[in-house]
Structures are given as C-alpha cells and as structure tokens.
Design an enzyme around this catalytic site. Structure first.
Site, mmCIF file in Angstrom:
data_model
loop_
_atom_site.group_PDB
_atom_site.id
_atom_site.type_symbol
_atom_site.label_atom_id
_atom_site.label_comp_id
_atom_site.label_asym_id
_atom_site.label_seq_id
_atom_site.Cartn_x
_atom_site.Cartn_y
_atom_site.Cartn_z
ATOM 1 N N THR A 16 0.843 -1.197 0.000
ATOM 2 C CA THR A 16 0.000 0.000 0.000
ATOM 3 C C THR A 16 0.877 1.244 0.000
ATOM 4 O O THR A 16 0.618 2.208 -0.730
ATOM 5 C CB THR A 16 -0.926 -0.003 1.229
ATOM 6 O OG1 THR A 16 -1.728 -1.193 1.205
ATOM 7 C CG2 THR A 16 -1.825 1.215 1.234
ATOM 8 N N TRP B 199 -8.759 1.726 11.828
ATOM 9 C CA TRP B 199 -7.673 0.907 11.294
ATOM 10 C C TRP B 199 -6.793 0.413 12.440
ATOM 11 O O TRP B 199 -6.442 -0.761 12.514
ATOM 12 C CB TRP B 199 -6.868 1.727 10.296
ATOM 13 C CG TRP B 199 -5.782 0.983 9.594
ATOM 14 C CD1 TRP B 199 -5.531 -0.363 9.637
ATOM 15 C CD2 TRP B 199 -4.784 1.540 8.727
ATOM 16 N NE1 TRP B 199 -4.442 -0.672 8.859
ATOM 17 C CE2 TRP B 199 -3.967 0.462 8.282
ATOM 18 C CE3 TRP B 199 -4.503 2.832 8.287
ATOM 19 C CZ2 TRP B 199 -2.884 0.666 7.429
ATOM 20 C CZ3 TRP B 199 -3.429 3.020 7.427
ATOM 21 C CH2 TRP B 199 -2.638 1.951 7.006
ATOM 22 N N ASP C 289 -12.078 3.166 2.626
ATOM 23 C CA ASP C 289 -10.948 3.709 3.396
ATOM 24 C C ASP C 289 -10.174 4.731 2.570
ATOM 25 O O ASP C 289 -8.932 4.752 2.587
ATOM 26 C CB ASP C 289 -9.996 2.585 3.830
ATOM 27 C CG ASP C 289 -10.699 1.458 4.563
ATOM 28 O OD1 ASP C 289 -11.722 1.725 5.221
ATOM 29 O OD2 ASP C 289 -10.239 0.302 4.469
ATOM 30 N N ARG D 240 -13.894 3.804 9.917
ATOM 31 C CA ARG D 240 -13.692 2.627 10.763
ATOM 32 C C ARG D 240 -12.268 2.670 11.303
ATOM 33 O O ARG D 240 -11.375 3.276 10.700
ATOM 34 C CB ARG D 240 -13.939 1.334 9.985
ATOM 35 C CG ARG D 240 -13.043 1.111 8.779
ATOM 36 C CD ARG D 240 -13.308 -0.249 8.152
ATOM 37 N NE ARG D 240 -12.518 -0.482 6.943
ATOM 38 C CZ ARG D 240 -12.416 -1.659 6.336
ATOM 39 N NH1 ARG D 240 -13.048 -2.721 6.836
ATOM 40 N NH2 ARG D 240 -11.686 -1.797 5.232
ATOM 41 N N GLN E 10 -6.157 -2.067 -2.804
ATOM 42 C CA GLN E 10 -5.348 -0.935 -2.337
ATOM 43 C C GLN E 10 -4.545 -0.324 -3.483
ATOM 44 O O GLN E 10 -3.691 -0.990 -4.070
ATOM 45 C CB GLN E 10 -4.398 -1.367 -1.219
ATOM 46 C CG GLN E 10 -5.103 -1.772 0.058
ATOM 47 C CD GLN E 10 -5.279 -3.272 0.165
ATOM 48 O OE1 GLN E 10 -5.439 -3.965 -0.841
ATOM 49 N NE2 GLN E 10 -5.255 -3.786 1.388
ATOM 50 N N GLN F 32 -10.148 2.360 -3.626
ATOM 51 C CA GLN F 32 -9.720 2.025 -2.261
ATOM 52 C C GLN F 32 -8.380 2.693 -1.965
ATOM 53 O O GLN F 32 -7.444 2.612 -2.770
ATOM 54 C CB GLN F 32 -9.599 0.513 -2.092
ATOM 55 C CG GLN F 32 -9.229 0.090 -0.675
ATOM 56 C CD GLN F 32 -9.281 -1.416 -0.469
ATOM 57 O OE1 GLN F 32 -9.820 -2.149 -1.297
ATOM 58 N NE2 GLN F 32 -8.725 -1.891 0.626
ATOM 59 N N ASP F 33 -8.302 3.376 -0.814
ATOM 60 C CA ASP F 33 -7.045 3.992 -0.346
ATOM 61 C C ASP F 33 -6.556 5.114 -1.266
ATOM 62 O O ASP F 33 -5.381 5.165 -1.638
ATOM 63 C CB ASP F 33 -5.937 2.934 -0.207
ATOM 64 C CG ASP F 33 -6.216 1.939 0.902
ATOM 65 O OD1 ASP F 33 -7.244 2.084 1.579
ATOM 66 O OD2 ASP F 33 -5.408 1.015 1.085
#
Length: 532
Positions: free
Chosen positions: A296, A440, A370, A438, A326, A348-349
């Site tokens: 990531t 991590w 996220d 949320r 990711q 995502q990310d």
C-alpha cells in the site's frame, strides 16, 4: 567470507541487540530524583525508563527526556543498519517490496529522531515521534498486506523493543510540555495577532501562491509538448538538488497534460512547490496497486516525504480501478504541508495522509473504501468528498485513521466540507452502504465538524473494523453537521464515539489548535479558517 544473514534469524539477531540500552553520559547534580521516577510512571513501559535512570547519572526530568530520545535513536539506527544488511537471495518479489519500504522507513525514522533531539518545541517533537512510530507500523503492514505470516511474526516480535522506546518517548515528551520552550499556544497566538509569518517562507513566496499559474515565476517548467525544461515531473524533481540554491522554496510549474508516471519525492527534498494549470488539466496518473505486488505504501502514484511541500491546481489519480483493491493516488509524509485546489481520484485507499502536519483546502477526494486514511495530523477544510460506486457487495468507508498510540498528536479532521455521491453512485438508491469511518488501529481518531452529509451515510455513521477492536479506545466525533445523513439519533453507541455539543470542545480540532496552524499556514498565503 562475509556472513549471509537469513531473514528469520536476522530479525532474531535484531531482537537480541535492540533491547540493549544505549544511553548518553549525562552527569548533572542538584536535582530531585523523585521527580524523574515520577515521570517514568507516566510512560507505558516504566521499567525501561527506571532502568535508564538507574544506570546513568540522570537527575532531572529534562535529562530523562533527552536520554529517552537518544536511546530511541540508537534503537532506530541499529534496526536500520541490520535490515539494510540483510541477504535477499531467498526473498520472493513481494517480500522484497516490503523490505524496500522498511529500509526507507527506518532511514526516515532516524531523520525524525535526529530532528527531535535538536528541538525544544514539544509540538514539533510529538509530531516527529508520531511519524517514527507510524514508520514502524507501516514496515510491519507491508508484510501483512501480502499475508507473509512467517516473515511478519518474526519481524513484529524482533522490533518490539524499538516500539516500546518510541512509546515511552511520546509519553515523556507529552508530560514535559510545560517545561519545554516555544509552546504552540503562545507561538500561534503571537503570530496571529501580529500577522507575522514563519522565517522559512519569504514575502515573495507568499505572493507566488496568489499568482495565476500562467504568470508564475517558476524555477523549472514541466511540459509534455517540449515547451518547458522537462517533459516529465520525475525528471524535473531528480534535478532539483543540483539546481536549487540553499533551502529556499523551489517552484515547479507543471503545465496542462496527462502525466503517466510514478512520482516519489524523497525526504531529502524540502520546501518544494508544484503548481498545475487546474484540476482536470494537469493530471498525474499511474496504476500501481496491491495486486501487482506493490505494498500500500509503495502503490502511490505521487508520494512526497520532504517537509514544507505545497501543491496547487493539480489532479492526482490511481487508475488501477476498484478490482485492484489498495491503490493510492497521493501519499504525503510531508510535515507542514499544504495542498490547495487539488483533486485525488481513486477507489480504495485514494488519499494517504501518512504522517506529519497536513492541511488540505478546496480539494476534491474520490473513492470507495478507506479512501482517506493514514496517521498524519490532517485537516481537510472546505473540501468536497465524493463517494464512488464500489464493486458488487462492497461497503463504502470514507476514513480509516491509523493512530496506534494514545500520545500521538494525530487524527483526521474534516471541517466545513461536503460528503456526497459521485455521479456513478447516484441512482444506486440504498443498495450501497456508506459509513464515515472505521478504526484501522486501536486509537483511531476522526472528527467531522460543520460538514454537509448527504443521505447516503448509514444511520449508524461508523463501522467496526473487526468485532470490538478499538471501540473503547478510538475517538470518533461529530459536531454541528447538517444534511440528510447528519442525524445522530441512530449512531453507534461505542464508548469511543462522541457527539460534541460544546464549541470549546470542538476548538481542539480546529486548524489553529490541532495543527498549530497559526504558526505556519499564514505564511503560505492561502485562505484558511483558524477556528470553527
């Protein structure tokens, strides 16, 4: 013949050495030693602190502070040297990718700790210690991303000693804030009242930020059509060290165009500014992702580590798509950085607010899961957050903050911004659930205040990461939000969730308080709201 170090045993070797204390020879007399031992009581690992005092001639709290930093630095140097010397002949490509991250991260950790030793500003030190701790977690996460359990478990236990030293330093520095000079509130108040600016940013630099891109007096120009000094951003940045004079701000104008490249600005380049020709006109795009063997951390299309970074009027995109999971568009570990009028596009990310103090204003962020994440002290102000349509069966989560220690001065603050459905999600009705965030990591901290939240936000507001993990230790809060998704009647009942009703309580998450923004953001010349 040089000894070849096996991966597993190399980290066992690190573990044996990492717990051997290395302390400076302080000899100061006349202080009350009781105070120093009381200070150790505030540390999460008091046995290390008291051992430090017992084996040296430390007699004052400030000496404990300095010794804690020096011993933590010694641990980081040992870890970096041993990891760098490892034999990689048996490593698979994914393990090599994670290892490369670790070498860079521990090198950065040594830099952050050296900065801490040379400063008397408690807020600066807490920021740099937080970054050092984040580097450690990220190194471990690189192996976790690829489910390399055999590597990961050895790696985690081997560096537990370093983790303890960093945690102690965070706690000790925080406890000694009143004794350290240059307190953030005094500096910030003085600078706001007298309208002064940080010395590192000149009057001409401030004027530059208000200048249209086509009239910008740049040090270098990047243009795909050959009308500039370089055709790629990476080539221009590679030449910055040899072209710049001193430490003054270096400006690169990136003309309109689609730049398909992976840009990585290392920690050695500071006070860099990139000016584009506008969102959608100057676009940096690439498609590295977790599925192609990138961690990531290393998947970012555009990454920056050097402090004082400024970007304006650009789009940063990861084009890998939702099926690649990711895939970071923009990663920043730049302390005291400002991003103005930029867009971040991914799934995502998308936006990795990695570490340091970061301020985003008038930006657009697109994503699914996220997609605003990391462990910086980050404030996003007057931004638009667009939730995209995810893959079938996926849930949308806007934030995933990664605070791992209760003494880190980090968090994601979203202020006076809008949260809404992107064009591809509109019309999906209630088929896709969307949550504000949320946890991590255990002490995850995220606040939405004075934002407009569309009806796409699930009534519970927030989503667990895994069972009850972090629900009593996190800090999630909402303050004076509006819109169909802002109702708090159905919100989660976690111990760590708060509905803020007092302006005084909310003030601690403003730019001025949370980022110490009054001492550095005015010098950028950009608009911002200091308070609520």
């Amino acid at each position: 013949m040089a000894q070849i170090i096996n991966f597993k045993y190399a980290f066992a070797f690190i573990f044996l050495h990492i717990l051997v204390p290395i302390f400076p020879p302080f000899v100061v007399h006349g202080a009350n030693p009781t105070t120093t031992f009381a200070l150790c009581g505030k540390a999460p690992y008091p046995e290390i602190c008291t051992y430090l005092i017992g084996k040296t001639s430390i007699e004052t709290p400030l000496e404990v502070h300095q010794a804690a930093l020096m011993s933590t630095l010694a641990q980081a140097k040992q870890a970096h040297n041993l990891v760098s010397a490892m034999d990689l002949s048996s490593f698979e490509p994914r393990a090599k990718s994670a290892w490369i991250d670790c070498v860079e991260l521990y090198d950065n950790t040594v830099y952050q700790l050296n900065q801490s030793l040379s400063s008397t500003n408690s807020h600066d030190i807490q920021t740099w210690l937080s970054a050092a701790s984040t580097n450690h977690e990220t190194c471990l996460n690189g192996f976790h991303d690829f489910h390399l359990s055999s590597h990961f478990q050895t790696f985690k236990s081997s560096l537990s000693g370093f983790s303890k030293y960093v945690s102690n330093s965070l706690a000790i520095n925080k406890a000694l804030t009143p004794l350290l000079t240059n307190s953030k509130k005094l500096r910030g108040k003085k600078l706001m009242e007298t309208n002064k600016f940080p010395k590192w940013l000149s009057k001409s630099d401030r004027k530059l930020l208000a200048t249209p891109s086509d009239a910008t007096s740049a040090d270098l120009v990047v243009a795909q059509d050959g009308s500039g000094n370089y055709k790629t951003i990476s080539e221009a940045i590679a030449d910055v060290p040899k072209l710049r004079k001193g430490s003054s701000r270096f400006v690169i104008h990136v003309k309109a165009g689609l730049y398909k490249e992976n840009v990585d600005i290392k920690n050695t380049i500071h006070n860099l500014m990139l000016v584009g020709d506008g969102i959608g006109s100057t676009v940096v795009t690439y498609d590295k992702n977790n599925q192609d063997g990138s961690t990531t951390f290393s998947s970012a299309t555009f990454a920056v580590s050097g402090s004082g970074f400024i970007a304006r009027d650009m789009t940063f995109e990861n084009s890998a798509g939702p099926a690649k999971h990711q895939a970071v568009a923009f990663r920043s570990g730049s302390d005291l950085s400002v991003v103005f009028g930029c867009a971040f596009r991914g799934y995502q990310d998308t936006l990795y607010v990695y570490s340091g103090r970061q301020f985003y204003r008038n930006c657009q962020i697109y994503g699914t899961q996220d997609f605003i994440f990391g462990n910086a002290a980050a404030v996003l102000q007057s931004c638009n957050i667009y939730v995209r349509k995810p893959m079938s069966g996926q849930t949308n989560i806007i934030t995933a903050q990664a605070r791992s220690d209760p003494n880190q001065n980090t968090g994601i603050i979203i202020h006076n911004s809008g949260v809404m459905a992107a064009s591809d999600l509109k019309g999906s009705g209630g088929s896709v659930e969307t949550f504000l965030g949320r946890p991590w990591l255990k002490y995850s901290r995220t606040v939405f205040m004075k934002c407009s939240l569309d009806g796409l936000i699930n009534s519970a507001g927030w989503l667990p990461w895994s069972g009850g993990f972090g629900l009593s230790t996190l800090y999630y809060a909402e303050y004076m939000n509006t819109g169909d998704g802002a109702g708090t009647g159905g919100r989660v009942k976690w111990p760590g969730y708060h509905i803020i009703t007092s302006a005084t309580d909310a003030m601690q998450f403003t730019v001025d308080d949370f980022l110490d923004g009054g001492s550095w953001i005015p010098g950028t010349g950009l608009p911002y709201t200091a308070g609520l």
